[in-house]
Design an enzyme around this catalytic site. Structure first.
Site: not given
Ligand code: C2G
Length: 132
Positions: A44, A46
């Site tokens: 990803k 990340k």
């Molecule tokens: N999130 C949120 N508000 C934020 C930051 C994050 O609602 N200010 C939510 C994201 O939309 C996601 C969850 O928190 O649903 C986790 O965010 P991340 O750790 O950034 O996940 P991500 O990298 O988007 O991975 O298969 C799906 C992926 O693994 C999602």
């Protein structure tokens, strides 16, 4: 029992994550969180501060979370929904539409993201504070 699942990296846990986890849990009775492994994070593009193990320990300590499983790849979601008898799949709405294929297997809910916070923002703000 209504089971909910959500996926993510959940690095440097913040109020945006907590809001999502709380609202996801409110949709059912049991919340499974699939947290990205360090290897999947590389896919990803990340780089998380906390290792998979530590992100798992932190998530397991959150009152809304009932179970944490590893997220190894993009393809495991249908199997996860079947294996864990999931009724509702939840993600933040930055993913709106991306997982609609799961509608054949469970309810799909996209929740509004929490404005003003993100792991990237935390890292950038800390960099600024420490570098004048
Ligand atoms: N999130 C949120 N508000 C934020 C930051 C994050 O609602 N200010 C939510 C994201 O939309 C996601 C969850 O928190 O649903 C986790 O965010 P991340 O750790 O950034 O996940 P991500 O990298 O988007 O991975 O298969 C799906 C992926 O693994 C999602």
């Amino acid at each position: 029992m209504k089971k909910v699942i959500t996926y993510g990296t959940f690095d440097l846990i913040h109020n945006g994550h907590i809001n999502l986890l709380r609202r996801a849990k409110e949709l059912g009775d049991y919340l499974v969180v699939a947290v990205s492994t360090d290897e999947f994070n590389e896919l990803k593009n990340k780089k998380s501060y906390h290792s998979y193990e530590n992100r798992k320990v932190i998530l397991e300590a959150i009152r809304y979370v009932d179970e944490v499983i590893p997220e190894h790849n993009w393809e495991q979601k249908v199997d996860d929904v079947k294996k864990h008898h999931i009724d509702i799949f939840v993600m933040g709405d930055d993913w709106k539409g991306k997982f609609d294929f799961l509608k054949d297997f469970c309810k799909v809910v996209y929740l509004p993201r929490t404005v003003g916070i993100s792991t990237t923002k935390i890292k950038n703000d800390l960099f600024k504070v420490n570098n004048g």
